[in-house]
Scaffold this motif. Sequence first.
Motif, PDB file in Angstrom:
ATOM      1  N   ASP A  45     -21.121 -32.479  33.556  1.00 48.77           N
ATOM      2  CA  ASP A  45     -20.253 -31.353  33.235  1.00 48.77           C
ATOM      3  C   ASP A  45     -18.785 -31.761  33.356  1.00 48.77           C
ATOM      4  O   ASP A  45     -17.960 -31.403  32.506  1.00 48.77           O
ATOM      5  N   ARG A  48     -17.978 -33.777  30.362  1.00 48.36           N
ATOM      6  CA  ARG A  48     -17.841 -32.911  29.187  1.00 48.36           C
ATOM      7  C   ARG A  48     -16.461 -32.264  29.154  1.00 48.36           C
ATOM      8  O   ARG A  48     -15.785 -32.268  28.121  1.00 48.36           O
ATOM      9  N   VAL A  49     -16.016 -31.746  30.297  1.00 52.46           N
ATOM     10  CA  VAL A  49     -14.704 -31.098  30.360  1.00 52.46           C
ATOM     11  C   VAL A  49     -13.592 -32.120  30.124  1.00 52.46           C
ATOM     12  O   VAL A  49     -12.614 -31.835  29.420  1.00 52.46           O
ATOM     13  N   ARG A  51     -13.781 -34.843  28.337  1.00 57.11           N
ATOM     14  CA  ARG A  51     -13.768 -35.223  26.911  1.00 57.11           C
ATOM     15  C   ARG A  51     -13.293 -34.089  26.015  1.00 57.11           C
ATOM     16  O   ARG A  51     -12.524 -34.302  25.091  1.00 57.11           O
ATOM     17  N   LYS A  52     -13.756 -32.889  26.299  1.00 61.61           N
ATOM     18  CA  LYS A  52     -13.468 -31.763  25.411  1.00 61.61           C
ATOM     19  C   LYS A  52     -12.061 -31.202  25.622  1.00 61.61           C
ATOM     20  O   LYS A  52     -11.364 -30.893  24.666  1.00 61.61           O
ATOM     21  N   GLU A  53     -11.656 -31.069  26.886  1.00 61.72           N
ATOM     22  CA  GLU A  53     -10.405 -30.383  27.186  1.00 61.72           C
ATOM     23  C   GLU A  53      -9.369 -31.264  27.876  1.00 61.72           C
ATOM     24  O   GLU A  53      -8.285 -30.792  28.206  1.00 61.72           O
ATOM     25  N   GLU A  83     -22.282 -42.150  29.623  1.00 62.11           N
ATOM     26  CA  GLU A  83     -22.924 -41.326  30.650  1.00 62.11           C
ATOM     27  C   GLU A  83     -23.419 -42.160  31.836  1.00 62.11           C
ATOM     28  O   GLU A  83     -23.453 -41.672  32.950  1.00 62.11           O
TER      29      GLU A  83
END
Length: 124
Positions: A45, A48-49, A51-53, A83
């Motif tokens: 998670d 993900r954050v 990379r995305k934001e 990962e």
Amino acid sequence: MPCVSEDLELIGGNAYIEESPLPRMLRDAQVLPIWEGTTNIMVLDALRVARKEGGHEILLSRIRKQLPREAEEIGAAFDSLDERGARGWVDRLARAFELTLLAEAGKGDVVERLSDRVALAPLL
């Protein structure tokens, strides 16, 4: 877990007595995926954050003020991060941020001791 359950059924009643190693294996098989899963889910998670934001950039901007070389290494490693290496990367980011917070609080002696002891590990 299905393998251990199947073993217990194949052996029968003797497999369920505590003198047998199988009951412990069944308990371990049920618990270990949960134990490992929570940490990995949090790491994925965080990845993900990041990379995305770009959530890691906020931390890196503060780390740069106290540990510029470490911040640059962590930031550079992010570009090729997959990962498999995410857990080590998040751990290194967290340790560097911890040292940054201590330095900002005027605890330079503690930062020096921890930096020597914890030696920020190379990234994978």
